[in-house]
Design an enzyme around this catalytic site. Structure first.
Site, PDB file in Angstrom:
ATOM      1  N   LYS A   7      40.017  26.307 -29.875  1.00  0.00           N
ATOM      2  CA  LYS A   7      39.908  27.294 -30.956  1.00  0.00           C
ATOM      3  C   LYS A   7      41.257  27.410 -31.652  1.00  0.00           C
ATOM      4  O   LYS A   7      42.303  27.415 -30.981  1.00  0.00           O
ATOM      5  CB  LYS A   7      39.480  28.638 -30.360  1.00  0.00           C
ATOM      6  CG  LYS A   7      39.150  29.722 -31.372  1.00  0.00           C
ATOM      7  CD  LYS A   7      38.632  30.981 -30.661  1.00  0.00           C
ATOM      8  CE  LYS A   7      38.343  32.118 -31.608  1.00  0.00           C
ATOM      9  NZ  LYS A   7      37.779  33.307 -30.899  1.00  0.00           N
ATOM     10  N   SER A  42      33.435  37.132 -28.394  1.00  0.00           N
ATOM     11  CA  SER A  42      33.584  35.866 -29.122  1.00  0.00           C
ATOM     12  C   SER A  42      33.362  34.637 -28.268  1.00  0.00           C
ATOM     13  O   SER A  42      33.201  33.533 -28.794  1.00  0.00           O
ATOM     14  CB  SER A  42      34.988  35.776 -29.728  1.00  0.00           C
ATOM     15  OG  SER A  42      35.183  36.778 -30.687  1.00  0.00           O
ATOM     16  N   SER A  84      33.685  34.986 -32.622  1.00  0.00           N
ATOM     17  CA  SER A  84      34.568  34.315 -33.543  1.00  0.00           C
ATOM     18  C   SER A  84      34.814  32.850 -33.166  1.00  0.00           C
ATOM     19  O   SER A  84      35.259  32.076 -34.002  1.00  0.00           O
ATOM     20  CB  SER A  84      35.903  35.053 -33.604  1.00  0.00           C
ATOM     21  OG  SER A  84      36.541  35.044 -32.356  1.00  0.00           O
TER      22      SER A  84
END
Lengths: 494, 494
Positions: free
Chosen positions: A85, A183, A159
């Site tokens: 990420k 997330s 996210s």
């Protein structure tokens, strides 16, 4: 005489390991081929907005080179492609947090990334996310919305949008997300993945951009619980450079992962506390999942989770938004126009609360946590929907804040309560005639990670779902925890 | 034929128990006599400003009556007189927190008080304190400054001023204080007492007025560690009505109290971190104490305690003052003129910090706590002066804030770091030709209370000091922990 290179059947660790073992001395070459293939397939999947930065052949080369001369049998993640990420540092590659104005190029990788690479894992790229990891949707990014792996008109969840998509679409074996509000779990649910939200402090946060610094965790997306356990074994570890790092107790070591057997009582919400936000398909899938679990001999008891629901609301309605403000201060105070407008609207609210608000909310949280303790003490783990319903990207863009809040109904309390969570796929739900992935989340005390993974493994055996976006059939547990341990200890001592 | 009533030699639990045992059926009558004698002697000691409310004969009567027909051998605190700091509730008696405008009369006693009374203890009265438990001096009270038990021109220390004086002057066997910044330790030092600051949450805070709600503890003053251990065994226990209450781990149960034997390594500050604020007597007494401890075979090693010193400053310079503001809001916002002017000046600073300040300070605290962990892990316990120096009441009144801060130099970090502490007398220091009590504080992890008490017991055996203001000679440990346990379990199960 060289062995012909056979591509792995899937990116499960078992299949990758088998392929590298078969490749013999050609294993590094196979790793190179796998990475090239990933880059090629990424091109075809470009519309999903998975990558913020996909590593070039040149950028990947040093990681492949490092495998030369190493024995695949002694490196637990030999040649395993993984995605990161883009709020977690990979040395030499920009970290953007999905905010170009914020970007910087770190000299060092995050502690967790370093450990994975040392164990043989190969970084594929940096993935798209809701800007500053604020959101559960995946749509709040200048790199475009993460598009669901099964149905691109639907949200990926966020996210950690790109990290979930990379694994679900077969571009990585596992990936790193982060999880403050959910997330690491919501995108697992929407993309048919296992999503582990580890105990706070089990994985070092050094080299991860904070969202709410007191609550953040790096999380793991994987195709199954076996893989999540192995990746966790490499990724975890106390880190003096992270003030929130904590020692892992003996009961939560990798050796305690297995397939949970025997009596098991899971706490579920009473009907009046469930929320599906008008989505009949998810409500039905939930009911069907619980029925199947009960048929398999697991006891389900209703427990009052009202304290969890109230705590979930505190995360965005209370002063914890101030932590997001602190983390993004350099942008929001000096170049606010550089932020995504929804992200800015949410985080700017963090400037106003007083210390009185902060302490008062912490008192309330403490009281709620105590109520929650009784619930936790009454069962082996809790079991809730991971998300109440899926949304289309168009729906989200029309009402970006309320619908995002709905997605946190079952997730937002978890780090406030210092718990561990594991999202596990348990079926497919009807959504306007399409089959959308659906899943449940197991919830336990801090440092119950291995216990939850063991139960998750049992659930995966019950449901026997295909992995990711039909990348492979269900694979039963084949490796003993001892084998995992042996590989891991080679790395730690080596 | 009735036994003649013999007054106990001292108020140690051993002497009281002996006296009650000898009194046979007359034990309740002896308890009444003891209480009458305390009231009489309190009159003579009136100038020390010990009591805010001394219970009348009529008010004490129900507690004496409850002893009738009970066997002293089965009630661990049978007829034991104890004092209660006036920010802790005793049913039917006003709680003032040394602020008359704030006073209320509680219907119920605090959980801890209830448990002590159920074990046979008899409340003597409510004691004077620094208003709203804000201060380490004992001078900030409309009931007058607590005057030191040895030298009335000197401060008693605070905020638990009266509770320390009552024990040191023989008006109570033990007493309850509270300790947020050091209020249960500094007065122990200045009055030759043992002061236990238990782990946060080990004693219920229900029925105690908060100072900093996230940090407060009820504390125990006693003549020796044996007594502190026994009182703790009755007072402790998880309480669902207190959100900060925590379960006591097995390793910290009463059965683990004893006299620590064998190898022991204590960490002490390097010379440059010590502060005696110009007081040669305390500096000498510290040196002499360490020498004697080393001669007795305990290993002392210097450890870097700079993280502790920095954390101590955070308590009053950081946003935690806001917790005091929240606790006193009804007075400070509506009737500020009713507060002590120094207290008001300090607490009013709690209105201004922002949530940004609060979280930023919590991040710093977390980093300091991690540094502290390494120090804690390197030794069996830490050992510091309890206070850097004593002050006269006149000095304090001339400079009430700075000198108070000086008194917190060795104490303020402790609850911020979630540690346990035990103040133990280790000698007398020269102060302008007078002998002022001096002592050290043992510091350990949360739930190391019994471990610290066991080391404290060893220290008391090394120094063999008289108890309190020369109330009795040093008494070696006579009771096995098993005997304590037996009495305690009678109460818990009875």
């Amino acid at each position: 005489m060289s062995t012909p290179l056979t591509h792995p059947t899937s990116f499960t660790l078992r299949d990758l390991r088998q392929a590298y073992s078969a490749a013999g001395e050609q294993a590094p070459a196979l790793a190179g081929r796998i990475m090239a293939d990933i880059r090629q397939r990424s091109e075809a999947l470009r519309d999903h907005n998975i990558w913020i930065h996909l590593l070039s052949e040149r950028e990947v080369a040093p990681y492949i080179d490092a495998l030369v001369g190493r024995d695949p049998a002694t490196l637990p993640l030999y040649g395993v492609p993984f995605a990161i990420k883009d709020n977690i540092d990979l040395a030499g590659i920009p970290t953007t947090a999905a905010c170009p104005a914020y970007a910087y190029t770190p000299e060092n990788s995050a502690t967790v990334v370093k450990q994975l690479i040392a164990a043989g894992a190969v970084p594929v790229g940096k993935t798209n996310l809701d800007q500053f990891a604020t959101g559960l949707v995946g749509t709040r990014s200048p790199w475009g919305p993460g598009k669901n792996s099964f149905h691109p008109e639907m949200v990926s969840g966020g996210s950690s949008a790109g990290s979930s998509l990379a694994v679900a679409l077969g571009l990585a074996s596992f990936s790193l997300g982060t999880d403050t509000a959910g997330s690491g779990r919501v995108p697992a649910c929407f993309n048919n993945l296992v999503g582990l939200k580890p105990s706070i402090g089990l994985l070092s946060s050094t080299g991860m951009l904070p969202a709410c610094r007191s609550l953040d965790c790096i999380s793991i997306f994987a195709l199954n619980c076996d893989d999540a356990n192995e990746v966790l074994a490499v990724a975890e570890g106390q880190d003096d450079s992270d003030a929130y790092s904590r020692a892992n107790p003996f009961s939560n070591r990798a050796r305690h992962y297995g397939q949970q057997q025997g009596g098991l009582t899971l706490g579920v919400m009473p009907p009046e506390q469930l929320e599906f936000f008008g989505h009949g398909g998810y409500a039905d899938a939930y009911k069907a999942s619980l029925e199947r679990i009960a048929e398999a001999g697991i006891t389900l008891v209703e427990v009052d989770m009202s304290a969890f629901v109230e705590a979930a609301r505190l995360l965005y309605e209370g002063p914890w938004v101030t932590e997001r403000y602190i983390a993004t201060r350099s942008i929001i105070e000096q170049r606010p126009e550089q932020m995504h407008e929804v992200t800015r609207a949410i985080i700017s609210g963090g400037a106003t609360p007083s210390a009185i608000d902060a302490f008062t909310a912490q008192y309330r949280l403490k009281a709620l946590r105590q109520m929650a303790q009784k619930v936790l003490d009454s069962v082996d783990a809790l079991l809730t929907p991971t998300a109440g319903r899926p949304y289309s990207i168009a729906e989200l863009e029309a009402d970006p804040i309320t619908l995002n809040s709905n997605l946190g109904y079952y997730t937002n309390y978890m780090n406030l309560f210092d718990l561990a969570g594991l999202a596990v796929p348990t079926g497919f739900a009807d959504h306007n005639g399409m089959a959308m992935p659906f899943g449940l989340t197991l919830v336990g005390e801090a440092f119950s990670d291995r216990w939850l993974l063991s139960i998750g493994n049992r659930l995966q055996q019950i449901f026997q779902l295909p992995l990711g976006k039909h990348l492979a059939d269900y694979q039963p547990l084949v490796e003993s925890p001892a084998a995992v341990l042996q590989r891991v200890s080679v790395v730690v001592c080596g």
